[in-house]
Write a protein that holds these residues in place. Structure first.
Motif, PDB file in Angstrom:
ATOM      1  N   SER A 189      11.984  22.134 -32.645  1.00 16.91           N
ATOM      2  CA  SER A 189      13.143  21.660 -33.420  1.00 16.91           C
ATOM      3  C   SER A 189      14.045  22.816 -33.806  1.00 16.91           C
ATOM      4  O   SER A 189      15.270  22.673 -33.817  1.00 16.91           O
ATOM      5  CB  SER A 189      12.684  20.941 -34.689  1.00 16.91           C
TER       6      SER A 189
ATOM      7  N   GLU B 279      15.105  14.740 -35.074  1.00 18.52           N
ATOM      8  CA  GLU B 279      14.173  14.009 -35.918  1.00 18.52           C
ATOM      9  C   GLU B 279      14.810  12.688 -36.370  1.00 18.52           C
ATOM     10  O   GLU B 279      15.947  12.396 -36.045  1.00 18.52           O
ATOM     11  CB  GLU B 279      13.700  14.880 -37.090  1.00 18.52           C
TER      12      GLU B 279
ATOM     13  N   ASP C  70      15.371  14.958 -30.157  1.00 21.78           N
ATOM     14  CA  ASP C  70      14.171  15.576 -30.706  1.00 21.78           C
ATOM     15  C   ASP C  70      13.250  14.532 -31.318  1.00 21.78           C
ATOM     16  O   ASP C  70      13.442  14.117 -32.460  1.00 21.78           O
ATOM     17  CB  ASP C  70      14.574  16.614 -31.756  1.00 21.78           C
ATOM     18  N   GLU C  71      12.264  14.087 -30.545  1.00 17.87           N
ATOM     19  CA  GLU C  71      11.216  13.208 -31.056  1.00 17.87           C
ATOM     20  C   GLU C  71      11.694  11.901 -31.636  1.00 17.87           C
ATOM     21  O   GLU C  71      10.940  11.201 -32.299  1.00 17.87           O
ATOM     22  CB  GLU C  71      10.394  13.930 -32.140  1.00 17.87           C
TER      23      GLU C  71
HETATM   24 MG   LIG Z   1      10.016  19.169 -34.528  1.00 16.81          MG
END
Ligand SMILES: [Mg+2]
Ligand SMILES: Nc1ncnc2c1ncn2[C@@H]1O[C@H](COP(=O)(O)OP(=O)(O)O)[C@@H](O)[C@H]1O
Lengths: 286, 412
Positions: free
Chosen positions: B72, B100, B177-178
């Motif tokens: 991240s 996120e 990101d995820e």
């Molecule tokens: Mg992360």
């Protein structure tokens, strides 16, 4: 770095931070507009009174001040040049309360704007100045709404509109610059030290009584120590200026308050510079 | 043509430990610092260390790595949310980032208002957003909730809206990101399809995920980030396999490191030593799936054991008991044991899935209900070079498919 697109541009301060700020704001005008609208919407969604709140605050303060400073403390006001009679205290205090509320409301909003918008600050990049600035703009909308009451008061008390009213935009410009400098500093300080907002809440109350909001505050009368300090408070000459321009129909004596204008310039310059230099730290200090 | 993203020896550090987050803490800490008592109690933690890489235009670069590896941080540097301490980060092109969950929404505003605000954040004018509004809402499948404040959204709905906005602003560079992790399966598929479309349209994408199948499905190249360094870089299949192997090795180590193996140290019965060997008898730590495995064990007993039972099991890294050989089933019967002795058990043609297996050796009483001595070591890896399977099971069966017999539909 060379990110393109409005949200992702970087500014290298080659033109000086002030010009850079202008470029940023031009680039981010859509965002600024959206955030300002958001501020206004959220405010009015959360309070029952809605838009009336903008009027309710200064009007209720005016009523309290009129009661306290006219009925109980019997504050003496300078007579109007034409009639030789003092102006109505209601109009006198409202002309002070209007810009003061703009000032205190903007800063109260700005002080925790970076912290409450941490979702945005931590996840997207764009010039972070738009956060305190959108608070100022949103308060400015309230200010415009509350100004309608001033118009009504002027009609009711037969206050004539004079050409000196053209000074108002200039005074407003000075006030907005000062607010921008203060807002940038406060929002930044509160992000690094979260108790700044509580200290600010106390300080702004004291500040109001150290300003000529409810009563005339001649610095000469304050003595050799407090006098020079009061002279450096830009809000007093700004509010006195509005009264001169609107009520007394004379040119504000800007030159006399040169110390306060230096303060305005310094606050603006330091605020813009410090904010610009430390904004890359904001996301990691969330 | 310029390179969309380039990192050149980029390092990023954070201060760890308590920082003064209030003015009332600042003053005492300044006083302490002045008196030299506590020069700087906070240490620097390097989240990224001298990282260099380039992403080509139209490339999908994946990042894998454990939590806290620095994935991240890397994406936030690309997005400009963080600033590096050393090195240069070069980004060319418009950029939209989904870092996120909860991509920059205001909880009190409705989905509609947030789309406009988010679009403005990503650099779109109101007219642009209005033109794409219906597509965004349709993609997010939030027609019914678009005028509900987003604070009433579930995290999946939140993510759907964020993803829909990010892919519709038409960025040249997209960071993910995820965020897909919270969506339901159907929506994740849809997002992956969308990402593939963007890839086909020549967008540059940086993709972080813990779902190796997703990474393999969309990434051209993958970087395995470990402790702030690029541990390995290569094709999606190679790197994700190595990452998975590392993860399995770790959890296998965690199993064998468990107190279980020490439990019977001072007891009268002990498993002294266990070794894994291949069919030629040489000690091994790795085997190919399908090879035979010989376990050689030494045990010791201070007392005389009557009719003990021996068992040797293979525990997969996820703690599954993959198989177990025991003298109770296989024989021979061991009438008695005293003092030191050794034994061997041979597993023929172990066609296990690619993974790490801990060897569990147990000496039981005659009824096989009280373990007298237990031992969990060493760990052996089975390497499987056949293509990976989605739902692998435990072992490859010796199985054959017959020819397909078509029904009447295909004949016509
Ligand atoms: Mg992360
Ligand atoms: N704002 C911050 N302050 C201090 N440490 C941070 C901050 N952000 C990230 N870190 C640390 O940096 C490391 C890398 O984090 P991150 O990039 O989020 O990892 P991940 O690979 O899981 O995405 C972690 O050890 C994390 O604790």
């Amino acid at each position: 770095m060379n990110r393109t697109g409005i949200a992702a541009r970087t500014y290298d301060a080659t033109l000086g931070v002030m010009l850079d700020l202008v470029r940023k704001l031009v680039d981010c005008r859509e965002l600024l507009y959206s955030l300002t609208i958001k501020e206004i919407k959220v405010r009015y969604k959360q309070s029952l009174l809605g838009i009336a709140w903008a009027v309710f605050m200064p009007v209720s303060m005016m009523l309290i001040f009129t009661f306290v400073f006219r009925r109980i403390a019997k504050v003496e006001l300078e007579p109007l040049p034409g009639t030789g009679l003092p102006p109505s205290y209601a109009v006198f205090s409202y002309v002070g309360l209007l810009p003061w509320n703009l000032f205190s409301q903007s800063l109260t909003g700005a002080v925790n704007t970076l912290v409450t918008n941490r979702g945005l600050v931590a996840k997207v990049y764009f010039p972070r100045e738009v956060f305190p600035l959108s608070k100022i703009f949103a308060s400015f909308v309230d200010f415009l709404v509350a100004s309608l009451v001033l118009v009504a008061l002027m009609v009711w008390y037969h206050v004539p509109v004079q050409t000196t009213i053209l000074w108002v935009p200039i005074l407003l410009g000075i006030q907005l610059s000062f607010m921008l400098g203060c807002g940038l500093m406060l929002s930044m300080a509160n992000l690094f030290y979260r108790d700044v907002q509580y200290i600010f809440q106390v300080a702004i109350q004291l500040w109001m009584f150290a300003t000529s909001v409810a009563y005339p505050l001649p610095a000469e009368a304050a003595g050799p120590i407090a006098g020079p300090i009061l002279r450096l408070n830009p809000m007093t000459p700004i509010i006195d200026g509005y009264r001169d321009a609107i009520l007394y129909g004379r040119m504000p004596d800007l030159a006399a308050s040169w110390g306060a204008w230096i303060v305005v310039g310094l606050v603006l310059w330091i605020g813009v510079l410090a904010f610009d230099r430390s904004q890359y730290l904001f996301a990691e200090r969330m | 043509m310029s390179i969309p993203v380039r990192f050149d020896n980029v390092s990023k550090s954070f201060k760890t430990g308590e920082s003064a987050t209030a003015l009332r803490d600042l003053i005492p800490s300044l006083v302490r610092r002045l008196r030299g008592a506590d020069p700087d109690a906070r240490k620097l933690f390097w989240a990224l260390r001298d990282v260099s890489f380039e992403v080509a235009e139209g490339e999908v670069l994946g990042f894998v790595g454990r939590n806290g590896a620095g994935k991240s941080t890397t994406l936030k540097l690309v997005a400009g949310i963080l600033r590096q301490n050393k090195g240069t980060v070069e980004v060319n092109g418009s950029l939209s980032a989904l870092i996120e969950v909860g991509a920059g929404f205001h909880p009190d505003l409705t989905g509609r208002e947030n789309i406009f605000m988010n679009g403005a954040v990503l650099g779109l004018s109101r007219r642009d957003i209005r033109a794409r509004f219906d597509d965004i809402v349709a993609f997010a499948e939030l027609e019914e909730f678009i005028d509900t404040p987003v604070k009433r959204y579930s995290s999946g709905m939140y993510m759907r809206l964020g993803f829909a906005v990010a892919v519709h602003v038409d960025p040249a560079i997209l960071l993910i990101d995820e965020v897909l992790a919270v969506g339901d399966l159907a929506f994740r598929r849809k997002c992956l399809e969308r990402v593939k479309l963007l890839r086909a349209a020549g967008k540059t994408i940086l993709f972080v995920s813990h779902k190796m199948n997703d990474v393999r499905a969309i990434c051209d190249r993958v970087m395995y980030v470990k402790d702030g360094l690029i541990h390995r870089e290569g094709t999606a299949l190679d790197v994700t396999r190595e990452f998975e192997a590392d993860m399995k090795r770790r959890s296998a180590l965690e199993i064998t490191g468990a107190p279980l193996s020490q439990r019977t140290d001072n007891a009268a019965v002990r498993v002294m030593h266990v070794e894994a060997r291949d069919s030629s008898g040489a000690p091994v730590t790795e085997l190919h799936s399908g090879q035979s495995l010989i376990i050689h064990a030494a045990i010791e007993s201070d007392i005389e054991l009557l009719d003990p039972i021996l068992s040797v099991a293979l525990l997969r890294s996820d703690n599954l008991r993959a198989c177990c050989a025991t003298t109770r089933v296989l024989g021979p019967r061991i009438p008695r044991v005293r003092g030191a002795c050794t034994f061997e058990v041979e597993f023929d043609d172990l066609d296990l899935m690619d993974d790490f297996y801990a060897i569990e050796t147990i000496v039981w009483n005659a009824e096989m209900n009280v373990p007298l001595a237990q031992h969990l070591n060493p760990t052996i890896r089975f390497i499987d070079e056949r293509p990976p399977v989605n739902r692998p099971g435990v072992f490859h069966p010796a199985a054959r498919f017959g020819a397909i017999e078509h029904g009447p539909d295909l004949e016509s």
